[in-house]
Design a protein around this motif. Structure first.
Motif, PDB file in Angstrom:
ATOM      1  N   GLU A 144      51.302  57.027  42.649  1.00  0.00           N
ATOM      2  CA  GLU A 144      50.647  56.862  41.362  1.00  0.00           C
ATOM      3  C   GLU A 144      51.632  57.109  40.230  1.00  0.00           C
ATOM      4  O   GLU A 144      52.617  57.837  40.385  1.00  0.00           O
ATOM      5  CB  GLU A 144      49.462  57.829  41.255  1.00  0.00           C
ATOM      6  N   PRO A 145      51.360  56.530  39.058  1.00  0.00           N
ATOM      7  CA  PRO A 145      52.236  56.783  37.910  1.00  0.00           C
ATOM      8  C   PRO A 145      52.079  58.216  37.426  1.00  0.00           C
ATOM      9  O   PRO A 145      51.110  58.897  37.758  1.00  0.00           O
ATOM     10  CB  PRO A 145      51.732  55.779  36.853  1.00  0.00           C
ATOM     11  N   SER A 158      50.406  57.259  32.579  1.00  0.00           N
ATOM     12  CA  SER A 158      51.335  56.700  31.596  1.00  0.00           C
ATOM     13  C   SER A 158      52.719  56.630  32.220  1.00  0.00           C
ATOM     14  O   SER A 158      53.148  57.572  32.899  1.00  0.00           O
ATOM     15  CB  SER A 158      51.369  57.573  30.334  1.00  0.00           C
ATOM     16  N   ASP A 159      53.431  55.527  31.983  1.00  0.00           N
ATOM     17  CA  ASP A 159      54.763  55.377  32.573  1.00  0.00           C
ATOM     18  C   ASP A 159      55.709  54.680  31.592  1.00  0.00           C
ATOM     19  O   ASP A 159      56.010  53.488  31.717  1.00  0.00           O
ATOM     20  CB  ASP A 159      54.679  54.585  33.880  1.00  0.00           C
ATOM     21  N   PRO A 160      56.162  55.415  30.575  1.00  0.00           N
ATOM     22  CA  PRO A 160      57.025  54.816  29.556  1.00  0.00           C
ATOM     23  C   PRO A 160      58.359  54.325  30.095  1.00  0.00           C
ATOM     24  O   PRO A 160      58.950  53.408  29.524  1.00  0.00           O
ATOM     25  CB  PRO A 160      57.217  55.948  28.546  1.00  0.00           C
ATOM     26  N   THR A 250      52.904  47.331  31.067  1.00  0.00           N
ATOM     27  CA  THR A 250      52.940  48.323  32.131  1.00  0.00           C
ATOM     28  C   THR A 250      51.756  49.266  31.923  1.00  0.00           C
ATOM     29  O   THR A 250      50.964  49.091  30.996  1.00  0.00           O
ATOM     30  CB  THR A 250      54.263  49.107  32.101  1.00  0.00           C
ATOM     31  N   THR A 251      51.625  50.286  32.754  1.00  0.00           N
ATOM     32  CA  THR A 251      50.492  51.212  32.689  1.00  0.00           C
ATOM     33  C   THR A 251      50.256  51.708  31.261  1.00  0.00           C
ATOM     34  O   THR A 251      51.179  52.183  30.610  1.00  0.00           O
ATOM     35  CB  THR A 251      50.759  52.437  33.596  1.00  0.00           C
ATOM     36  N   ASP A 252      49.072  51.521  30.721  1.00  0.00           N
ATOM     37  CA  ASP A 252      47.844  50.970  31.248  1.00  0.00           C
ATOM     38  C   ASP A 252      47.718  49.525  30.752  1.00  0.00           C
ATOM     39  O   ASP A 252      47.600  49.284  29.549  1.00  0.00           O
ATOM     40  CB  ASP A 252      46.684  51.838  30.786  1.00  0.00           C
ATOM     41  N   THR A 253      47.748  48.553  31.673  1.00  0.00           N
ATOM     42  CA  THR A 253      47.755  47.145  31.291  1.00  0.00           C
ATOM     43  C   THR A 253      46.422  46.679  30.712  1.00  0.00           C
ATOM     44  O   THR A 253      46.351  45.586  30.139  1.00  0.00           O
ATOM     45  CB  THR A 253      48.110  46.264  32.503  1.00  0.00           C
TER      46      THR A 253
END
Length: 335
Positions: A144-145, A158-160, A250-253
């Motif tokens: 998971e992110p 969240s995955d900056p 990217t997360t969250d699309t």
């Protein structure tokens, strides 16, 4: 037509983060990281910590703001077991305690980060993430992110860093795209300086919109104008059959990033400003005089847009040549 490509590249050099400031920010970031590592080593038995830079600094699209207050975002990643995950506020407290003596100013515990404030007109923002598992590659995560410690929303995915990787791919072999992003940020910065109550979309939104609607051209003025037109066609539902939306790649699309800027007045002000920028760009491209064209762009990009060095020698030369040809034709008719 007035070709202001060189003026735009000069503007880019003026607004981009210079090496001196970049090194200063990097040094401060390193000091903050040391403080946090020391705190975790001395106080946290069940957790380890690591860091990943994020935001415009890492994507090389930072501009010098008119306020002169720079910032840098540095993600703090706390690793531990799921059952040892702290509350969001506790995680914020850990980071706050770690950096509270770094500068003479008290840190700010904001909704999505802890901010360390430096007197030299810059600050380091520290968003906090929790990671349950870690791969051998420190830049990717298993399953998971990461979870961002958001004080009002709780722990959210969240995955900056993945966003940075996405933008790196968009800008690969296209240095012009990064300049276009800087121009858009400079436009936004100027508009909001002129009107403090004006709310423009974030730098992330401009980065996404520019990347997804980028128009390449050997001239930066044409590239910017055509990119602006493509953005307008995508989001201006007052003029086109489209949606006022911008989704994170990217997360969250599923998150429409423009949603928070959709209040009637906010949306109208932004779309009106976009339309005005495009109209001025169209006029500038068609003008013969470089000075007059520069004034059109400067209206939206601010006084830093370098018009003072422009001369209209080429325009005068062209006008003189036309006058000579016209004179010859008249003389021939007279003969």
């Amino acid at each position: 037509m007035a070709d202001l490509h060189s003026t735009f590249t000069e503007f880019n050099d003026c607004i981009r983060l210079n090496s001196t400031k970049k090194n200063q920010l990097k040094t401060s970031r390193s000091s903050v990281r040391t403080d946090i590592r020391t705190y975790f080593s001395n106080n946290r038995d069940k957790h380890t910590v690591s860091f990943k830079g994020q935001g415009s600094y890492m994507m090389n699209t930072t501009i010098e703001p008119l306020s002169k207050e720079f910032d840098i975002d540095d993600g703090v990643y706390i690793f531990g077991k799921e059952e040892d995950k702290p509350s969001v506020q506790t995680a914020h407290n850990w980071i706050y305690d770690a950096v509270k003596n770094r500068t003479s100013s008290e840190p700010l515990d904001k909704n999505t980060c802890v901010r360390v404030i430096y007197k030299n007109d810059y600050h380091v923002d520290l968003p906090i993430y929790y990671v349950f598992d870690r791969s051998e590659d420190q830049y990717t995560f298993l399953d998971e992110p990461p979870l961002l410690a958001h004080k009002s929303k709780g722990w959210i995915e969240s995955d900056p860093y993945k966003f940075k990787l996405w933008f790196d791919e968009q800008a690969k072999d296209r240095p012009q795209l990064k300049r276009i992003v800087r121009y858009l940020k400079a436009w936004s910065n100027k508009k909001q300086q002129d009107n403090n109550s004006l709310k423009f979309p974030s730098g992330m939104i401009f980065t996404i919109l520019a990347s997804e609607n980028y128009h390449s051209d050997e001239r930066d003025d044409i590239s910017l104008l055509e990119t602006l037109k493509a953005i307008q066609k995508k989001i201006d539902n007052n003029k086109f059959f489209t949606n006022y939306s911008c989704y994170r790649p990217t997360t969250d699309t599923s998150e429409n990033l423009l949603e928070k800027y959709s209040a009637s007045t906010t949306k109208s002000n932004f779309l009106d400003a976009l339309d005005s920028f495009i109209k001025s760009g169209d006029q500038a491209i068609e003008l013969e005089s470089k000075k007059d064209a520069c004034a059109k762009w400067q209206k939206h990009l601010g006084d830093r847009f370098p018009c003072s060095n422009i001369t209209d020698d080429e325009s005068k030369s062209s006008a003189k040549q036309f006058s000579q040809v016209e004179s010859i034709l008249i003389d021939n008719r007279s003969a």
